[in-house]
Motif scaffolding. Structure first.
Motif, PDB file in Angstrom:
ATOM      1  N   PRO A   1      26.863  40.740  30.303  1.00  0.00           N
ATOM      2  CA  PRO A   1      26.584  42.180  30.220  1.00  0.00           C
ATOM      3  C   PRO A   1      27.512  43.065  31.206  1.00  0.00           C
ATOM      4  CG  PRO A   1      24.399  41.053  30.398  1.00  0.00           C
ATOM      5  CD  PRO A   1      25.834  39.875  30.493  1.00  0.00           C
ATOM      6  N   HIS A   2      28.375  42.186  32.091  1.00  0.00           N
ATOM      7  CA  HIS A   2      29.380  42.936  32.790  1.00  0.00           C
ATOM      8  C   HIS A   2      30.704  42.958  32.193  1.00  0.00           C
ATOM      9  CE1 HIS A   2      26.308  43.183  36.083  1.00  0.00           C
ATOM     10  NE2 HIS A   2      25.755  42.044  35.765  1.00  0.00           N
ATOM     11  N   PHE A   3      30.721  42.719  30.933  1.00  0.00           N
ATOM     12  CA  PHE A   3      32.200  42.856  30.423  1.00  0.00           C
ATOM     13  C   PHE A   3      31.983  43.832  29.451  1.00  0.00           C
ATOM     14  CE2 PHE A   3      32.117  38.787  32.653  1.00  0.00           C
ATOM     15  CZ  PHE A   3      33.428  38.669  32.905  1.00  0.00           C
ATOM     16  N   PRO A   4      32.075  45.015  29.626  1.00  0.00           N
ATOM     17  CA  PRO A   4      31.936  46.071  28.474  1.00  0.00           C
ATOM     18  C   PRO A   4      33.281  46.338  27.902  1.00  0.00           C
ATOM     19  CG  PRO A   4      31.680  47.192  30.675  1.00  0.00           C
ATOM     20  CD  PRO A   4      31.923  45.634  30.872  1.00  0.00           C
ATOM     21  N   ILE A   5      34.407  46.003  28.488  1.00  0.00           N
ATOM     22  CA  ILE A   5      35.722  46.540  28.272  1.00  0.00           C
ATOM     23  C   ILE A   5      35.996  46.283  27.008  1.00  0.00           C
ATOM     24  CG2 ILE A   5      36.698  44.531  28.877  1.00  0.00           C
ATOM     25  CD1 ILE A   5      39.001  46.024  30.513  1.00  0.00           C
ATOM     26  N   SER A   6      36.868  47.081  26.224  1.00  0.00           N
ATOM     27  CA  SER A   6      37.548  47.183  25.057  1.00  0.00           C
ATOM     28  C   SER A   6      38.496  45.828  24.724  1.00  0.00           C
ATOM     29  CB  SER A   6      38.187  48.432  24.511  1.00  0.00           C
ATOM     30  OG  SER A   6      38.843  48.209  23.346  1.00  0.00           O
ATOM     31  N   MET A   7      38.127  45.000  23.636  1.00  0.00           N
ATOM     32  CA  MET A   7      39.467  44.105  23.484  1.00  0.00           C
ATOM     33  C   MET A   7      40.589  44.774  23.139  1.00  0.00           C
ATOM     34  SD  MET A   7      38.405  40.787  23.017  1.00  0.00           S
ATOM     35  CE  MET A   7      39.449  40.244  22.018  1.00  0.00           C
ATOM     36  N   LEU A   8      40.821  45.868  22.516  1.00  0.00           N
ATOM     37  CA  LEU A   8      41.931  46.596  22.065  1.00  0.00           C
ATOM     38  C   LEU A   8      42.243  47.397  23.548  1.00  0.00           C
ATOM     39  CD1 LEU A   8      41.768  47.674  18.594  1.00  0.00           C
ATOM     40  CD2 LEU A   8      43.088  45.948  19.452  1.00  0.00           C
ATOM     41  N   GLN A   9      43.414  47.191  23.937  1.00  0.00           N
ATOM     42  CA  GLN A   9      43.760  47.866  25.376  1.00  0.00           C
ATOM     43  C   GLN A   9      45.509  47.751  25.464  1.00  0.00           C
ATOM     44  OE1 GLN A   9      43.167  44.631  28.586  1.00  0.00           O
ATOM     45  NE2 GLN A   9      41.354  44.994  27.426  1.00  0.00           N
ATOM     46  N   GLY A  10      45.787  48.697  26.303  1.00  0.00           N
ATOM     47  CA  GLY A  10      47.257  48.594  26.842  1.00  0.00           C
ATOM     48  C   GLY A  10      47.232  47.565  28.098  1.00  0.00           C
ATOM     49  N   GLY A  11      48.454  47.274  28.179  1.00  0.00           N
ATOM     50  CA  GLY A  11      48.581  46.444  29.574  1.00  0.00           C
ATOM     51  C   GLY A  11      48.626  44.983  29.198  1.00  0.00           C
ATOM     52  N   ALA A  12      48.880  44.378  28.104  1.00  0.00           N
ATOM     53  CA  ALA A  12      48.873  43.138  27.814  1.00  0.00           C
ATOM     54  C   ALA A  12      47.796  42.172  28.091  1.00  0.00           C
ATOM     55  CB  ALA A  12      50.253  42.533  28.506  1.00  0.00           C
ATOM     56  N   GLY A  13      46.598  42.687  28.362  1.00  0.00           N
ATOM     57  CA  GLY A  13      45.290  42.166  28.729  1.00  0.00           C
ATOM     58  C   GLY A  13      45.110  42.192  30.260  1.00  0.00           C
ATOM     59  N   THR A  14      45.545  42.800  30.968  1.00  0.00           N
ATOM     60  CA  THR A  14      45.638  43.099  32.295  1.00  0.00           C
ATOM     61  C   THR A  14      44.212  43.438  32.573  1.00  0.00           C
ATOM     62  OG1 THR A  14      47.788  43.272  32.955  1.00  0.00           O
ATOM     63  CG2 THR A  14      46.158  44.091  34.604  1.00  0.00           C
ATOM     64  N   ALA A  15      43.828  44.567  31.999  1.00  0.00           N
ATOM     65  CA  ALA A  15      42.271  45.099  32.152  1.00  0.00           C
ATOM     66  C   ALA A  15      41.490  43.934  32.079  1.00  0.00           C
ATOM     67  CB  ALA A  15      42.030  46.290  31.441  1.00  0.00           C
ATOM     68  N   THR A  16      41.289  43.122  31.031  1.00  0.00           N
ATOM     69  CA  THR A  16      40.358  42.188  30.570  1.00  0.00           C
ATOM     70  C   THR A  16      40.490  41.061  31.674  1.00  0.00           C
ATOM     71  OG1 THR A  16      40.648  42.526  28.443  1.00  0.00           O
ATOM     72  CG2 THR A  16      39.809  40.284  28.959  1.00  0.00           C
ATOM     73  N   HIS A  17      41.789  40.645  31.964  1.00  0.00           N
ATOM     74  CA  HIS A  17      41.628  39.732  33.120  1.00  0.00           C
ATOM     75  C   HIS A  17      41.139  39.926  34.598  1.00  0.00           C
ATOM     76  CE1 HIS A  17      44.602  36.990  35.917  1.00  0.00           C
ATOM     77  NE2 HIS A  17      43.479  36.355  35.480  1.00  0.00           N
ATOM     78  N   MET A  18      41.295  41.456  34.838  1.00  0.00           N
ATOM     79  CA  MET A  18      40.829  41.893  36.140  1.00  0.00           C
ATOM     80  C   MET A  18      39.299  42.271  35.965  1.00  0.00           C
ATOM     81  SD  MET A  18      43.132  41.834  38.445  1.00  0.00           S
ATOM     82  CE  MET A  18      41.851  42.816  39.468  1.00  0.00           C
ATOM     83  N   ASN A  19      38.758  42.476  34.757  1.00  0.00           N
ATOM     84  CA  ASN A  19      37.352  42.399  34.513  1.00  0.00           C
ATOM     85  C   ASN A  19      36.757  41.096  35.106  1.00  0.00           C
ATOM     86  OD1 ASN A  19      35.370  43.587  31.680  1.00  0.00           O
ATOM     87  ND2 ASN A  19      34.977  42.954  33.643  1.00  0.00           N
ATOM     88  N   VAL A  20      37.414  40.036  34.535  1.00  0.00           N
ATOM     89  CA  VAL A  20      36.973  38.698  34.807  1.00  0.00           C
ATOM     90  C   VAL A  20      37.081  38.459  36.397  1.00  0.00           C
ATOM     91  CG1 VAL A  20      37.606  36.266  34.691  1.00  0.00           C
ATOM     92  CG2 VAL A  20      37.638  37.802  32.494  1.00  0.00           C
ATOM     93  N   ASN A  21      38.222  38.679  36.912  1.00  0.00           N
ATOM     94  CA  ASN A  21      38.453  38.703  38.522  1.00  0.00           C
ATOM     95  C   ASN A  21      37.342  39.407  39.187  1.00  0.00           C
ATOM     96  OD1 ASN A  21      40.422  37.029  38.178  1.00  0.00           O
ATOM     97  ND2 ASN A  21      42.072  38.641  38.255  1.00  0.00           N
ATOM     98  N   GLU A  22      37.082  40.549  38.862  1.00  0.00           N
ATOM     99  CA  GLU A  22      36.220  41.367  39.648  1.00  0.00           C
ATOM    100  C   GLU A  22      34.759  40.828  39.416  1.00  0.00           C
ATOM    101  OE1 GLU A  22      38.546  45.634  39.125  1.00  0.00           O
ATOM    102  OE2 GLU A  22      37.172  45.148  37.793  1.00  0.00           O
ATOM    103  N   VAL A  23      34.370  40.405  38.099  1.00  0.00           N
ATOM    104  CA  VAL A  23      32.984  39.908  37.955  1.00  0.00           C
ATOM    105  C   VAL A  23      32.694  38.882  38.716  1.00  0.00           C
ATOM    106  CG1 VAL A  23      31.433  38.876  36.377  1.00  0.00           C
ATOM    107  CG2 VAL A  23      32.351  41.255  35.649  1.00  0.00           C
TER     108      VAL A  23
END
Length: 449
Positions: free
Chosen positions: A95-117
């Motif tokens: 539930p703590h991963f609401p971030i969109s699959m489609l995004q700019g930044g080569a996946g950095t936002a997703t990776h940081m979502n993982v790191n932050e959680v």
């Protein structure tokens, strides 16, 4: 599961990053960079949580690194981080991963979502509030020795390996079901057609076995192109040079143990950081499989057409009333669904091809779109194969009476007389048969007696 009581906390908290201060919901385990991504890509939300295998793979990679890095931290921190990684792998933090699959930044936002959680969950396990980053930091601890540019594509490949196995586990029963259909109509003949015109007689089971073998070939192709996915650019960090990665030997050994997969480092991480050719090959194999199922579905829609004014050679299971105005009409809804899955796979493959070509210089910045389409294709195809089997092929029935009647009304048997009588003579016999309303076999046999 240890947690901290957040009832006394304000509804929001302020976190800082390199761009300034960001307000984050107090209960959220994600942090500033995830919050920015939620704002930046708010209209494109197919959340990461929809792709469980992708999140699981991120957790497994983080666990492998945490086991290596734990010797650098106080024991309590290592224990908390490793436990948080385990929770991510198990799906407890989705539930703590609401971030969109489609995004700019080569996946950095997703990776940081993982790191932050992981960081904030580890802090909770130490009975500390989220964002106590002076104790456990998303970058300094969870991301130690890593980059989005090697973690994101590696997690994607691990997820795709598993999805391909799952997809094949749905294709194999579909193949077996077609085999059963072929066995049920083995003794029956029907009319073979080319370009939708009468051609020559054929056995009904040969038609079905053709569908079966085409699916087998598409499945085998999918498995073949999946093999290179085992090679990961993990440890290449930003551009493939391995800057700040540390000793990767233990990481790969741990990752193999955690995943149960035969993973190995890429031979050239510079190339692997931008070259998505293996992913494009997979997209093409997915398209082939989708269009193969769609071709079978199209054949069945035509062969089951009618039932009174069409070919009516097969009976598809009735799954839904076919019209809001025409009583008794039943549409081939499952076959039509499979057609649309094939069209969808084809469009996604084209999008992947465009994204693969745009990998300029040392990185492909469009990997989020590639990941989105490949994972969606794998899920959709698995679902479609199961539905096609359960709701169409398992209950498919051949109609021998209609098939033989159609064959006997045609002149499909004429070709068999060509070696004995000659092409031109058979053409004349066909004209006579049409004029007299009789079977060509009768006229041909009279000539040969």
């Amino acid at each position: 599961m240890p947690s901290i009581n957040t009832s006394s906390l304000p509804p929001c908290r302020d976190e800082g990053d390199s761009l300034g201060t960001v307000t984050v919901p107090a209960h959220a385990l994600y942090g500033a960079q995830t919050q920015r991504a939620l704002v930046n890509f708010e209209q494109l939300r197919e959340p990461m949580a929809h792709h469980r295998e992708f999140l699981r793979a991120f957790g497994e990679i983080k666990l492998a690194y945490a086991r290596r890095n734990a010797s650098l931290w106080p024991e309590s921190i290592g224990t908390a981080v490793i436990a948080a990684c385990g929770e991510l792998i198990a799906g407890e933090l989705d539930p703590h991963f609401p971030i969109s699959m489609l995004q700019g930044g080569a996946g950095t936002a997703t990776h940081m979502n993982v790191n932050e959680v992981i960081a904030n969950r580890a802090l909770q396990r130490l009975q500390l509030p989220p964002a106590s980053y002076q104790v456990i930091h998303p970058n300094d601890h969870i991301n130690l020795g890593q980059s989005t540019n090697d973690v994101y594509p590696s997690a994607l490949r691990i997820a795709l390996i598993r999805w391909n196995k799952r997809l094949c586990s749905e294709i194999d029963p579909l193949i077996a079901s077609l085999q059963s259909v072929a066995a049920r109509c083995e003794q029956h003949q029907k009319l073979g057609r080319t370009q939708l015109q009468d051609a020559v007689p054929m056995h009904a089971h040969a038609e079905v076995l053709g569908w079966r073998d085409a699916l087998m070939a598409a499945r085998d192709h999918l498995l073949a192109v999946s093999e290179p996915l085992n090679c990961l650019n993990l440890g290449g960090t930003a551009i493939g040079s391995g800057l700040n990665s540390g000793d990767m030997t233990g990481v790969f050994g741990s990752l193999v143990s955690i995943t149960g997969l035969n993973l190995e480092p890429a031979q050239n991480c510079y190339r692997a950081s931008w070259d998505c050719g293996d992913l494009l090959s997979l997209a093409s194999a997915q398209k082939r499989l989708g269009l193969c199922m769609s071709k079978i579905a199209s054949d069945l829609r035509l062969l089951a057409s009618g039932p009174k004014g069409g070919l009516n050679e097969y009976h598809l299971p009735a799954r839904a009333p076919g019209s809001s105005i025409m009583p008794g009409k039943v549409n081939p809804v499952i076959a039509e669904f499979i057609n649309q899955v094939g069209f969808d796979c084809s469009g996604r493959e084209h999008a992947v091809a465009l994204a693969c070509e745009q990998g300029q210089l040392q990185l492909n910045a469009f990997l989020p779109l590639i990941a989105h389409h490949l994972l969606t294709n794998a899920q959709t195809l698995s679902h479609a194969a199961r539905l096609f089997r359960a709701h169409a092929i398992d209950g498919l029935r051949f109609n021998p009476e209609a098939a033989i009647a159609t064959l006997n009304r045609s002149h499909a048997k004429a070709t068999a007389w060509v070696p004995r009588l000659g092409y031109s003579a058979v053409v004349k016999l066909l004209e006579q048969a049409e004029q007299r309303g009789c079977d060509i076999d009768t006229l041909a046999q009279a000539l040969t007696e």
